[in-house]
Scaffold this active site. Structure first.
Site, PDB file in Angstrom:
ATOM      1  CB  VAL A   1      -1.597  31.296   5.360  1.00  0.00           C
ATOM      2  CG1 VAL A   1      -0.875  30.009   4.980  1.00  0.00           C
ATOM      3  CG2 VAL A   1      -0.613  32.316   5.920  1.00  0.00           C
ATOM      4  N   GLY A   2      -3.163  30.306   2.476  1.00  0.00           N
ATOM      5  CA  GLY A   2      -4.115  29.314   1.982  1.00  0.00           C
ATOM      6  C   GLY A   2      -3.898  28.983   0.526  1.00  0.00           C
TER       7      GLY A   2
ATOM      8  CB  SER B   1      -5.122  26.102  11.267  1.00  0.00           C
ATOM      9  OG  SER B   1      -5.606  25.095  10.410  1.00  0.00           O
TER      10      SER B   1
ATOM     11  CG  ASP C   1      -0.776   2.560   7.267  1.00  0.00           C
ATOM     12  OD1 ASP C   1      -1.152   2.598   6.081  1.00  0.00           O
ATOM     13  OD2 ASP C   1      -0.617   3.575   7.959  1.00  0.00           O
TER      14      ASP C   1
ATOM     15  CG  ASP D   1      -1.726   1.257   1.348  1.00  0.00           C
ATOM     16  OD1 ASP D   1      -2.486   1.519   0.407  1.00  0.00           O
ATOM     17  OD2 ASP D   1      -1.592   1.970   2.354  1.00  0.00           O
TER      18      ASP D   1
ATOM     19  CG  ASP E   1      -3.964  -0.856   3.744  1.00  0.00           C
ATOM     20  OD1 ASP E   1      -4.452  -0.597   2.625  1.00  0.00           O
ATOM     21  OD2 ASP E   1      -3.081  -0.162   4.269  1.00  0.00           O
TER      22      ASP E   1
END
Length: 646
Positions: free
Chosen positions: A417-418, A373, A538, A336, A542
């Site tokens: 910011v973004g 955030s 993981d 994976d 899975d």
């Protein structure tokens, strides 16, 4: 949806190192009781042996001690032998039981007690190694919400998820897990769907978008309409796939079973022939005693225990010896991507400031705005700032805008910011060079743009990067002869292709956009084509593939445990560096088991010759057979001190 206990068929209950069909379902519950019984039986056998050789000068206690030990240990062996005869199955259990009965009939109680004790030790070792994974589904379900907050008749009420109906409207707050599938009606939010797809980057959900059970709401408040009840949700399907895949797991027969099929009738023929030729019943019984395959029975479990010890110290948890033995047969390794080949965490891949702005300044401005955030990208930026020694101690006044970015005022200057759409909404002009550079972005990167005082000052690239040891691990695997390597992922084709190219995985062995069921189907397709599959992954998505694979290896660094409990082997250390070590150890263990079997059978053959010629008595035969057992154990101990595997 309920947390049904998965029956021990997931592990193939009929497979046991002694070749007997033991029921392991309650092995964990009775382990301590069996150990206590074994200790008492061992003490009694020691007393009987010491009395046999007059070390304890009380001859009268030899027979009672030996018989008491037999009472504690012989019954399960005789029971399994009788069941084998009823089922027309001849294996080493029948031979062992016959040797016990014959020894008792001629009065060799101490020899019989020794044999029964060693057989019991072998069975106890296998019970200790035996593991079941289905019970962990209960632990997984305990982390899933049992109630949801829905809107009915203009009122907000909490109801059990079993009572949720299609068409109900549910309120989800930041940090909540979506209990059922549905469509967003109100609100915007980033959602972590790594449970279902393995995709590490959050996905922005707007009105009209579908959300899936098991996903985590990261920031905004969302109201959505239920599409289907809980027992038909994405989450329920993944759990059910784990159960169904477990019932289809092909049985794994220890190497000893193949020998036992021919060994038992061969020994019976020899013993019967000697009795007919010599008319000496004692010789025939002595042959059964020396041929009783205690050393053979311990050939596999002793080597497995010797391998599991050093492996555990290196952070490799092996649930059963079968997973060591299968390493030599693996023909394809399937990985994976997210959290396995990659770190599964957001990291800063590059910082691109505008002219006149330093990288440290750009990172400092972004960090100050992102402090409030909860978004993974914000956490990656803050982590990178900490690594650079950048600490902003001013007041936290920023505001996080779900799906867009963050706003703040730093030292009197407004900061944004973004993503680029967020900057456009705030009338920030982005230079053409910064816009054009999007085509040069690596396919697995996300850009975070930064503006101050209404001016664009640069951008930060965030990516789910390869683990530091992934490339070296794959090189080591190829050196070991594992040249057929595939990658499957829930990510898009661009992401998958970029990672595969870095790791020299062929395009024909790279598969993107796979959901949990498709991963399991791919593993099944490989098996149908004759491949012996090792799957490394993981994340809960899975789980079905891990259970379906011939060898499922789980990464132990993730918080979600279903995939780990669906695995036969768990790599507890960060990264893949221990994977080649485990596979190397598995190959070495298989070779040790082969040597053990050859050694045990060679020594048994010598003892059979001595017994057939009347050169040894039943008691001497029992001692000789103990020597063979010790030789096998010493060979296995050699494995534990060997550094070739780990």
């Amino acid at each position: 949806m309920s947390a049904e206990h998965v029956h021990c068929d997931l592990e193939g209950c009929q497979d046991h190192g002694c070749g007997c069909a033991h029921d392991h379902e309650n092995a964990g519950k009775s382990l301590m009781r069996e150990i206590i019984i074994l200790v008492f039986a061992g003490i009694l056998v020691v007393i009987a042996v010491l009395t046999e050789y007059s070390i304890i000068p009380v001859k009268e206690i030899e027979t009672p001690a030996a018989l008491a030990a037999l009472v504690l240990t012989a019954f399960p062996i005789l029971k399994e032998a009788v069941q084998g005869l009823i089922n027309r199955r001849w294996d080493v259990c029948e031979l062992a039981a016959l040797a016990l009965v014959a020894a008792v009939l001629i009065g060799e109680f101490t020899a019989a007690a020794e044999i029964a004790l060693i057989l019991t030790i072998g069975e106890l070792v296998e019970d200790y190694l035996y593991s079941r994974t289905g019970k962990e589904i209960k632990a997984l379900l305990s982390d899933f919400p049992t109630k949801a907050r829905i809107i009915r008749d203009e009122e907000t009420i909490d109801v059990p998820i079993e009572e949720i109906r299609a068409g109900d409207r549910i309120i989800i707050r930041p940090g909540d897990v979506f209990p059922v599938d549905g469509e967003v009606n109100e609100g915007h939010s980033d959602v972590d769907e790594s449970f279902l797809t393995g995709e590490s980057l959050p996905i922005l959900k707007n009105p009209g978008d579908m959300v899936y059970s098991g996903s985590v709401n990261l920031d905004g408040v969302v109201v959505y309409t239920v599409a289907r009840p809980a027992d038909q949700s994405s989450y329920a399907k993944v759990v059910e796939l784990v159960k169904e895949a477990g019932t289809r797991r092909p049985p794994s027969h220890p190497m000893i079973d193949r020998f036992a099929k021919y060994y038992t009738p061969f020994i019976l023929l020899i013993a019967g022939g000697v009795v007919l030729l010599t008319t000496d019943l004692i010789r025939g019984i002595t042959i059964l005693i020396v041929a009783c395959p205690c050393a053979l029975l311990l050939a596999t479990p002793s080597a497995v225990l010797a391998a599991i010890g050093p492996a555990a110290k290196k952070g490799i948890l092996i649930k059963s010896g079968r997973y060591l033995e299968i390493c030599k047969n693996i023909s394809v390794i399937v990985f994976d991507k997210t959290g396995t080949l990659t770190s599964g965490e957001m990291n800063i891949s590059s910082i691109i400031p505008e002219k006149g702005i330093s990288e440290e300044e750009l990172l400092s401005v972004a960090t100050a705005a992102e402090r409030k955030s909860p978004h993974p990208i914000a956490k990656a930026i803050i982590k990178e700032a900490n690594n650079h020694g950048i600490v902003y101690s001013g007041p936290v006044t920023g505001r996080h805008i779900p799906g867009k970015g963050a706003l703040d005022t730093i030292q009197g200057s407004p900061v944004i910011v973004g993503n680029r759409d967020f900057l456009h909404e705030n009338s920030i002009s982005i230079p053409d060079a910064a816009l054009d550079s999007k085509s040069n972005i690596n396919h697995y990167e996300t850009e975070v743009m930064v503006a101050r005082d209404g001016q664009y000052i640069g951008k930060i690239m965030v990516a789910d990067t390869l683990r530091h040891d992934t490339k070296n691990a794959l090189v080591s695997l190829r050196k070991l002869g594992y040249n057929k390597i595939a990658m499957i992922t829930g990510d898009n084709q661009n992401v998958a292709g970029t990672i595969a190219k870095e790791l020299d995985i062929p395009e024909s062995m790279t598969f993107a956009g796979f959901l949990p069921g498709q991963k399991e189907e791919y593993i099944a397709k490989l098996q149908d084509n004759g491949e012996v599959v090792c799957f490394v992954g993981d994340g809960t998505n899975d789980g079905p593939a891990l259970v379906r694979a011939d060898l499922g290896i789980g990464m132990g660094s993730r918080e979600n445990t279903l995939a780990l409990e669906s695995s036969g082997v768990i790599l507890m250390q960060e990264g893949l560096s221990s994977l080649p070590s485990f596979l190397s150890l598995g190959n070495l263990t298989s070779r040790t088991i082969k040597i053990n079997i050859i050694l045990a059978m060679a020594l048994n053959l010598i003892l059979i010759i001595f017994a057939g010629t009347g050169s040894i008595s039943p008691v001497m035969g029992a001692i000789g057979h103990q020597v063979a057992t010790i030789a096998v154990l010493l060979n296995s101990i050699r494995l534990s001190s060997c550094r070739a595997g780990v």
